[in-house]
Design a protein around this motif. Structure first.
Motif, PDB file in Angstrom:
ATOM      1  N   SER A  24     -45.241  15.158 -15.628  1.00 58.49           N
ATOM      2  CA  SER A  24     -44.174  14.514 -14.860  1.00 58.49           C
ATOM      3  C   SER A  24     -44.654  13.294 -14.081  1.00 58.49           C
ATOM      4  O   SER A  24     -43.830  12.516 -13.585  1.00 58.49           O
ATOM      5  CB  SER A  24     -43.559  15.515 -13.870  1.00 58.49           C
ATOM      6  OG  SER A  24     -43.080  16.662 -14.532  1.00 58.49           O
ATOM      7  N   GLU A 131     -36.430   7.327 -20.951  1.00 57.43           N
ATOM      8  CA  GLU A 131     -35.563   8.252 -21.679  1.00 57.43           C
ATOM      9  C   GLU A 131     -36.320   9.429 -22.297  1.00 57.43           C
ATOM     10  O   GLU A 131     -35.898  10.579 -22.152  1.00 57.43           O
ATOM     11  CB  GLU A 131     -34.774   7.484 -22.757  1.00 57.43           C
ATOM     12  CG  GLU A 131     -33.559   8.226 -23.285  1.00 57.43           C
ATOM     13  CD  GLU A 131     -33.919   9.352 -24.236  1.00 57.43           C
ATOM     14  OE1 GLU A 131     -33.212  10.369 -24.259  1.00 57.43           O
ATOM     15  OE2 GLU A 131     -34.932   9.222 -24.957  1.00 57.43           O
ATOM     16  N   ARG A 134     -37.105  12.763 -20.148  1.00 56.14           N
ATOM     17  CA  ARG A 134     -36.135  13.844 -19.980  1.00 56.14           C
ATOM     18  C   ARG A 134     -36.273  14.863 -21.106  1.00 56.14           C
ATOM     19  O   ARG A 134     -36.248  16.075 -20.889  1.00 56.14           O
ATOM     20  CB  ARG A 134     -34.718  13.259 -19.967  1.00 56.14           C
ATOM     21  CG  ARG A 134     -34.433  12.327 -18.798  1.00 56.14           C
ATOM     22  CD  ARG A 134     -34.590  13.024 -17.467  1.00 56.14           C
ATOM     23  NE  ARG A 134     -34.071  12.225 -16.363  1.00 56.14           N
ATOM     24  CZ  ARG A 134     -34.227  12.552 -15.090  1.00 56.14           C
ATOM     25  NH1 ARG A 134     -34.884  13.653 -14.761  1.00 56.14           N
ATOM     26  NH2 ARG A 134     -33.731  11.789 -14.134  1.00 56.14           N
ATOM     27  N   ARG A 146     -37.548  25.132 -16.799  1.00 58.18           N
ATOM     28  CA  ARG A 146     -36.969  23.793 -16.918  1.00 58.18           C
ATOM     29  C   ARG A 146     -36.408  23.273 -15.602  1.00 58.18           C
ATOM     30  O   ARG A 146     -36.552  22.086 -15.286  1.00 58.18           O
ATOM     31  CB  ARG A 146     -35.893  23.780 -18.001  1.00 58.18           C
ATOM     32  CG  ARG A 146     -36.495  23.790 -19.393  1.00 58.18           C
ATOM     33  CD  ARG A 146     -35.444  23.721 -20.467  1.00 58.18           C
ATOM     34  NE  ARG A 146     -36.059  23.861 -21.781  1.00 58.18           N
ATOM     35  CZ  ARG A 146     -35.377  24.023 -22.908  1.00 58.18           C
ATOM     36  NH1 ARG A 146     -34.047  24.085 -22.864  1.00 58.18           N
ATOM     37  NH2 ARG A 146     -36.000  24.133 -24.057  1.00 58.18           N
ATOM     38  N   PHE A 150     -37.633  19.691 -14.045  1.00 57.61           N
ATOM     39  CA  PHE A 150     -36.808  18.565 -13.619  1.00 57.61           C
ATOM     40  C   PHE A 150     -36.925  18.330 -12.110  1.00 57.61           C
ATOM     41  O   PHE A 150     -36.834  17.194 -11.643  1.00 57.61           O
ATOM     42  CB  PHE A 150     -35.350  18.795 -14.016  1.00 57.61           C
ATOM     43  CG  PHE A 150     -35.103  18.641 -15.494  1.00 57.61           C
ATOM     44  CD1 PHE A 150     -35.327  17.430 -16.121  1.00 57.61           C
ATOM     45  CD2 PHE A 150     -34.668  19.712 -16.258  1.00 57.61           C
ATOM     46  CE1 PHE A 150     -35.104  17.281 -17.484  1.00 57.61           C
ATOM     47  CE2 PHE A 150     -34.446  19.577 -17.626  1.00 57.61           C
ATOM     48  CZ  PHE A 150     -34.669  18.357 -18.247  1.00 57.61           C
ATOM     49  N   GLN A 153     -39.969  16.233 -11.657  1.00 55.49           N
ATOM     50  CA  GLN A 153     -39.644  14.839 -11.933  1.00 55.49           C
ATOM     51  C   GLN A 153     -38.929  14.205 -10.745  1.00 55.49           C
ATOM     52  O   GLN A 153     -39.226  13.069 -10.358  1.00 55.49           O
ATOM     53  CB  GLN A 153     -38.780  14.735 -13.185  1.00 55.49           C
ATOM     54  CG  GLN A 153     -39.522  14.968 -14.485  1.00 55.49           C
ATOM     55  CD  GLN A 153     -38.682  14.649 -15.717  1.00 55.49           C
ATOM     56  OE1 GLN A 153     -37.490  14.366 -15.610  1.00 55.49           O
ATOM     57  NE2 GLN A 153     -39.297  14.697 -16.884  1.00 55.49           N
ATOM     58  N   SER A 154     -37.989  14.929 -10.148  1.00 54.28           N
ATOM     59  CA  SER A 154     -37.266  14.407  -8.983  1.00 54.28           C
ATOM     60  C   SER A 154     -38.215  14.135  -7.827  1.00 54.28           C
ATOM     61  O   SER A 154     -38.060  13.148  -7.092  1.00 54.28           O
ATOM     62  CB  SER A 154     -36.182  15.398  -8.545  1.00 54.28           C
ATOM     63  OG  SER A 154     -35.187  15.522  -9.516  1.00 54.28           O
ATOM     64  N   SER A 367     -31.809  16.062 -11.269  1.00 57.05           N
ATOM     65  CA  SER A 367     -32.358  17.310 -11.807  1.00 57.05           C
ATOM     66  C   SER A 367     -31.296  18.282 -12.303  1.00 57.05           C
ATOM     67  O   SER A 367     -31.367  18.755 -13.447  1.00 57.05           O
ATOM     68  CB  SER A 367     -33.232  18.000 -10.751  1.00 57.05           C
ATOM     69  OG  SER A 367     -32.496  18.258  -9.557  1.00 57.05           O
ATOM     70  N   TYR A 370     -29.446  17.787 -15.749  1.00 55.77           N
ATOM     71  CA  TYR A 370     -30.357  17.906 -16.889  1.00 55.77           C
ATOM     72  C   TYR A 370     -30.791  19.349 -17.101  1.00 55.77           C
ATOM     73  O   TYR A 370     -30.977  19.795 -18.232  1.00 55.77           O
ATOM     74  CB  TYR A 370     -31.569  16.997 -16.687  1.00 55.77           C
ATOM     75  CG  TYR A 370     -31.184  15.540 -16.650  1.00 55.77           C
ATOM     76  CD1 TYR A 370     -30.975  14.835 -17.828  1.00 55.77           C
ATOM     77  CD2 TYR A 370     -30.996  14.878 -15.443  1.00 55.77           C
ATOM     78  CE1 TYR A 370     -30.606  13.495 -17.805  1.00 55.77           C
ATOM     79  CE2 TYR A 370     -30.618  13.553 -15.407  1.00 55.77           C
ATOM     80  CZ  TYR A 370     -30.426  12.859 -16.594  1.00 55.77           C
ATOM     81  OH  TYR A 370     -30.040  11.544 -16.562  1.00 55.77           O
ATOM     82  N   SER A 374     -29.972  20.979 -20.665  1.00 55.91           N
ATOM     83  CA  SER A 374     -31.049  21.314 -21.600  1.00 55.91           C
ATOM     84  C   SER A 374     -30.861  22.692 -22.230  1.00 55.91           C
ATOM     85  O   SER A 374     -31.281  22.927 -23.364  1.00 55.91           O
ATOM     86  CB  SER A 374     -32.407  21.241 -20.890  1.00 55.91           C
ATOM     87  OG  SER A 374     -32.488  22.202 -19.852  1.00 55.91           O
ATOM     88  N   MET A 386     -30.114  13.877 -25.169  1.00 52.37           N
ATOM     89  CA  MET A 386     -30.414  13.333 -23.848  1.00 52.37           C
ATOM     90  C   MET A 386     -30.086  11.836 -23.808  1.00 52.37           C
ATOM     91  O   MET A 386     -29.601  11.310 -22.806  1.00 52.37           O
ATOM     92  CB  MET A 386     -31.882  13.564 -23.488  1.00 52.37           C
ATOM     93  CG  MET A 386     -32.217  14.999 -23.119  1.00 52.37           C
ATOM     94  SD  MET A 386     -31.479  15.486 -21.543  1.00 52.37           S
ATOM     95  CE  MET A 386     -32.179  17.123 -21.333  1.00 52.37           C
ATOM     96  N   ASN A 390     -26.958   9.846 -21.620  1.00 53.61           N
ATOM     97  CA  ASN A 390     -27.119   8.700 -20.738  1.00 53.61           C
ATOM     98  C   ASN A 390     -26.020   7.659 -20.911  1.00 53.61           C
ATOM     99  O   ASN A 390     -25.929   6.718 -20.103  1.00 53.61           O
ATOM    100  CB  ASN A 390     -28.491   8.060 -20.938  1.00 53.61           C
ATOM    101  CG  ASN A 390     -29.578   8.850 -20.235  1.00 53.61           C
ATOM    102  OD1 ASN A 390     -29.453   9.193 -19.069  1.00 53.61           O
ATOM    103  ND2 ASN A 390     -30.642   9.163 -20.941  1.00 53.61           N
TER     104      ASN A 390
END
Length: 442
Positions: A24, A131, A134, A146, A150, A153-154, A367, A370, A374, A386, A390
């Protein structure tokens, strides 16, 4: 399709905290690029002579490049495999290098049309890198991890954006670098911010490229045959018809995304103009007061991203107590309150409270949708869907770019604060729609 997804998921081992961290980490750099863009591009445009009602059209590059680039990159990253570099990582690296070049070019734009053109290059390159990240979470993590993936990532998005958004303020107040330039020129503090951002972008993304790995396709020979059977035309065609193939959950989330990102785009375009005009009392982009206000907007953007970084890890806990769609709705309501409150603020310091609400919403926007999505997608088309998803980030931005300038000029005497208020109402609509999502893990 569902049987294949289940069998693949059963084989995925849980990753350690540091493995999720490494995969990440590239988002730290990606957000340097986006944060510098969001906090400074309107400032650059106004410095080079743009009028307030022209700003949305000049910003059109950002959503249009996302509309074109993200689904195509998602489609081809699904169909890419290299024994050393894997599936997603080649896109991470190529996008990072191109984005770094564009970041160095942007603050050196001599005229408005060059800056507008550079935004197309910069945003397109950032999207090439972003992209596949994700889809990478869906590739590497079992369903049970998952939401945490996410959220990580945030966290990095928040940390990267805090530092990047504050860079002009830091260079001016800590290092004494000039914050004002002659008419039509970009201040040195902004230039150095973009140079640092370019270095951070490449460094962080390459950390993920070299410190993480990817699982090969389950049937490598079949995968190679599928690669050979698809040409460029097939990729373009399939990327844009995917909107008609969306699962039900994805369609519901698309409506939530539409109103969430309409609000965000209104905020990114007009906060600098609204704050400098309504609170600092100036629209002269060459004045000390305007540039002081523009720097404070960068600090405010840093605050909402810092809040997002802190809140990111609490969202999975709240989701366990309630569920993911309720968690997302609560966060979006906080964001709506934050945006609407800007209208009533006269002291710049009080904007911090508005940004807390925006930061809570931002953490969830990055987050929760997604995480819900997912689990509703087939594993072998994760990147593709994904990318299609977008569309509902970029379509509302295109619509915002098309109508916000007209609305302000026609109905609101070109007062930017009303664009922020429209964004607040849009956040409330997104919250209501979030409660209607059919989340498979509820």
């Amino acid at each position: 399709m569902a049987i294949d997804t289940v069998s693949i998921e059963a084989e995925k081992p849980k990753l350690t905290f540091w493995q999720i961290w490494n995969m990440s980490f590239g988002f730290l750099g990606i957000q340097f690029g986006f944060a510098l863009q969001n906090a400074n591009v309107s400032r650059i445009f106004e410095t080079l002579g743009a009028e307030k009602d022209e700003l949305p059209i000049l910003w059109l590059a950002a959503p249009v490049t996302g509309l074109l680039v993200q689904p195509i990159v998602g489609y081809y990253s699904d169909r890419t495999w290299h024994s050393k570099w894997g599936r997603r990582r080649p896109f991470f690296g190529i996008g990072a290098i191109l984005a770094a070049i564009a970041l160095c070019m942007m603050p050196n734009s001599p005229v408005l049309w060059v800056a507008a053109g550079t935004l197309w290059l910069m945003d397109g390159s950032i999207n090439v890198s972003m992209e596949p990240f994700r889809a990478y979470v869906g590739d590497m993590l079992p369903v049970s991890q998952r939401t945490a993936g996410f959220a990580m990532q945030s966290f990095f998005i928040g940390v990267g954006a805090v530092v990047a958004s504050m860079l002009p303020y830091i260079f001016t107040n800590w290092f004494g670098i000039a914050n004002v330039a002659e008419e039509g020129a970009i201040p040195e503090s902004v230039k150095w911010s973009f140079y640092v951002g370019a270095f951070a972008f490449v460094s962080a993304v390459m950390w993920t490229v070299f410190r993480s790995k990817e699982y090969p396709p389950e049937d490598l020979e079949k995968f190679k045959m599928e690669q050979r059977s698809k040409g460029m035309f097939d990729g373009l065609k399939e990327s844009f018809i995917g909107i008609f193939e969306m699962p039900k959950t994805m369609m519901q989330l698309a409506a939530v995304q539409f109103f969430s990102w309409f609000a965000l785009f209104a905020m990114w375009i007009y906060t600098t103009s609204a704050v400098t005009t309504n609170i600092y009392g100036t629209s002269d982009a060459t004045s000390d007061l305007y540039n002081e206000g523009a720097d404070w907007v960068g600090v405010c953007f840093a605050i909402y991203n810092g809040v997002a970084a802190l809140v990111a890890f609490s969202l999975p806990l709240l989701a366990k107590i309630t569920n993911r769609k309720v968690t997302h709705a609560i966060a979006l309501v906080c964001g709506g309150i934050g945006l609407l409150s800007i209208q009533f603020i006269q002291n710049p310091g009080h904007l911090i409270f508005s940004m807390v609400g925006v930061g809570i919403a931002w953490a969830s926007i990055l987050s929760m949708p997604y995480a819900m999505l997912s689990n509703a997608l087939p594993a072998n088309r994760m990147g593709y869907f994904m990318g299609v998803f977008n569309f509902f980030i970029v379509i509302p931005q295109i619509i915002a770019a098309g109508i916000l300038g007209f609305l302000l000029k026609t109905f609101f005497s070109n007062e930017s604060i009303f664009a922020i208020m429209i964004g607040g109402v849009s956040m409330f609509l997104a919250a209501l729609l979030s409660l209607m999502v059919n989340d498979k893990d509820d």
